[in-house]
Scaffold this active site. Sequence first.
Site, PDB file in Angstrom:
ATOM      1  N   LYS A   1     -41.598  38.766  -6.753  1.00 34.52           N
ATOM      2  CA  LYS A   1     -42.161  38.084  -5.430  1.00 34.52           C
ATOM      3  C   LYS A   1     -42.695  36.915  -6.146  1.00 34.52           C
ATOM      4  O   LYS A   1     -42.517  35.685  -5.115  1.00 34.52           O
ATOM      5  CB  LYS A   1     -43.074  38.698  -4.769  1.00 34.52           C
TER       6      LYS A   1
ATOM      7  N   GLU B   1     -45.604  37.143   5.891  1.00 35.00           N
ATOM      8  CA  GLU B   1     -45.426  38.585   6.163  1.00 35.00           C
ATOM      9  C   GLU B   1     -45.580  39.387   4.979  1.00 35.00           C
ATOM     10  O   GLU B   1     -45.224  38.816   3.862  1.00 35.00           O
ATOM     11  CB  GLU B   1     -44.211  38.852   7.114  1.00 35.00           C
TER      12      GLU B   1
ATOM     13  N   SER C   1     -37.740  45.230 -11.169  1.00 36.33           N
ATOM     14  CA  SER C   1     -38.362  44.081 -10.419  1.00 36.33           C
ATOM     15  C   SER C   1     -39.996  44.097 -10.340  1.00 36.33           C
ATOM     16  O   SER C   1     -40.630  43.165  -9.783  1.00 36.33           O
ATOM     17  CB  SER C   1     -37.834  44.145  -8.952  1.00 36.33           C
TER      18      SER C   1
HETATM   19  C1  LIG Z   1     -40.582  43.831  -2.268  1.00 36.68           C
HETATM   20  C2  LIG Z   1     -40.028  44.448  -3.549  1.00 36.68           C
HETATM   21  C3  LIG Z   1     -38.869  44.859  -3.525  1.00 36.68           C
HETATM   22  C4  LIG Z   1     -37.688  44.620  -2.418  1.00 36.68           C
HETATM   23  O1  LIG Z   1     -37.575  43.402  -2.094  1.00 36.68           O
HETATM   24  P1  LIG Z   1     -36.148  42.605  -2.217  1.00 36.68           P
HETATM   25  O2  LIG Z   1     -36.202  41.299  -1.485  1.00 36.68           O
HETATM   26  O3  LIG Z   1     -35.082  43.346  -1.706  1.00 36.68           O
HETATM   27  O4  LIG Z   1     -36.025  42.098  -3.794  1.00 36.68           O
HETATM   28  C5  LIG Z   1     -38.120  45.419  -4.785  1.00 36.68           C
HETATM   29  N1  LIG Z   1     -39.071  45.524  -5.750  1.00 36.68           N
HETATM   30  C6  LIG Z   1     -40.471  45.287  -5.726  1.00 36.68           C
HETATM   31  C7  LIG Z   1     -41.227  45.353  -7.102  1.00 36.68           C
HETATM   32  C8  LIG Z   1     -40.772  44.615  -4.690  1.00 36.68           C
HETATM   33  O5  LIG Z   1     -42.324  44.320  -4.533  1.00 36.68           O
END
Ligand SMILES: *Cc1c(COP(=O)(O)O)cnc(C)c1O
Length: 389
Positions: A84, A106, A370
């Site tokens: 993020k 948001e 992620s």
């Molecule tokens: C917010 C989030 C996601 C999902 O959001 P995308 O916009 O699909 O990437 C995935 N993994 C983590 C760790 C997140 O914080």
Amino acid sequence: MPRRFGAYGGAYVPETLIPALQELEVAWQEARRDPRFRDELRRWSRDLGGRPTPLYFAEHLTRRGRGAEIWLKREDLVHGGAHKFNNALGQGLLARRMGKHRLIAETGAGQHGVATAMLGAALGIPTEVYMGRRDMERQAPNVQRMRLLGATVHPVTSGSETLKDAINEALRDWITNVRTTHYVLGSAVGPHPFPSLVCDFQSVIGREIRRQSVSRWGKLPDLVVACVGGGSNAIGTFHPLLNTAVELLGVEAGGAGRGPGASSLLRGSPGILHGAYTYVLQDSDGQVRDTESVSAGLDYAGVGPEHAMLRDSGRVRYESVRDRDALAAFHWVAADEGILPALEPAHAIYAAVRAARRRPKRERIVVTLSGRGDKDLQVVLGHDTGADR
Ligand SMILES: *Cc1c(COP(=O)(O)O)cnc(C)c1O
């Protein structure tokens, strides 16, 4: 910058927002050509964000798969613990360049709210975050983090009191305050130019994968996997690889496996949500359905419009993974690799191990990890899953 991805995308918003969206598009087109801005972005990414993130060989996870090698792109090591940051930084710098002196955002699970609050503090721009009241209860530690970082958190009490309602509320605020305020949208969704803008800022992930794999093995991976909520980490991972032969796999949340979970691409149909034409989980009257997933970050009824196009064209394959399988993958990564992954990428890791079993040992799979799992410990500890399936 494409306004549409095939039939998808566009900007289905009230008239009052059109000038702000155009201003944003022009500002980004100028900024991306400005070497000083690019340099600034690179410097902050490195010095505050910790980029580049490593590409890590998950040796034990590979052994569990008994097939292709599994490598992890470590976005969990980015400042704040998730990808993020990449987007919040880019949009924060752009807002400053545009002379905006207020940021709004948001948030669902709270990760994007925390990232925006961090950047608001670092850039000295007051920040307000909209969050569903139910999410505030479920994700209390992130509410505390945002407040400690100096942001104001507004509880949203309309609708299901979750992410979709928080986006509506943030859009409403933006309509009222467009002149002073930038809306830092947290995923590759919403009206043009947000899906392209967010993709640009997240594409650092895929560019690094390209560079790192070529320098490690002299070639690109065979398969690249990422989880899809709104789709920002996935599009940032995939976009720089679209014009290569690399196979791409996006993984949606299947929930408990009884209903559609949060699998908008696999179980939804085209419709309009939050200003874009895309795949949406909706009933036959076009009412948005409630989603359900063990991971708050994937719990969204829509998806970025570029994914909608990539699904239809077949360039990216999409699968869904159920809650219990994502939880199993969480335990695998923890026990095998000493890494606590967030539950969102745990979905992608499960799909990667499943794919590795069917592929020869000489092939290489890269999974975008992620985010880190500290935020999910309560959820994981509340479930009883076998780690040894
Ligand atoms: C917010 C989030 C996601 C999902 O959001 P995308 O916009 O699909 O990437 C995935 N993994 C983590 C760790 C997140 O914080």
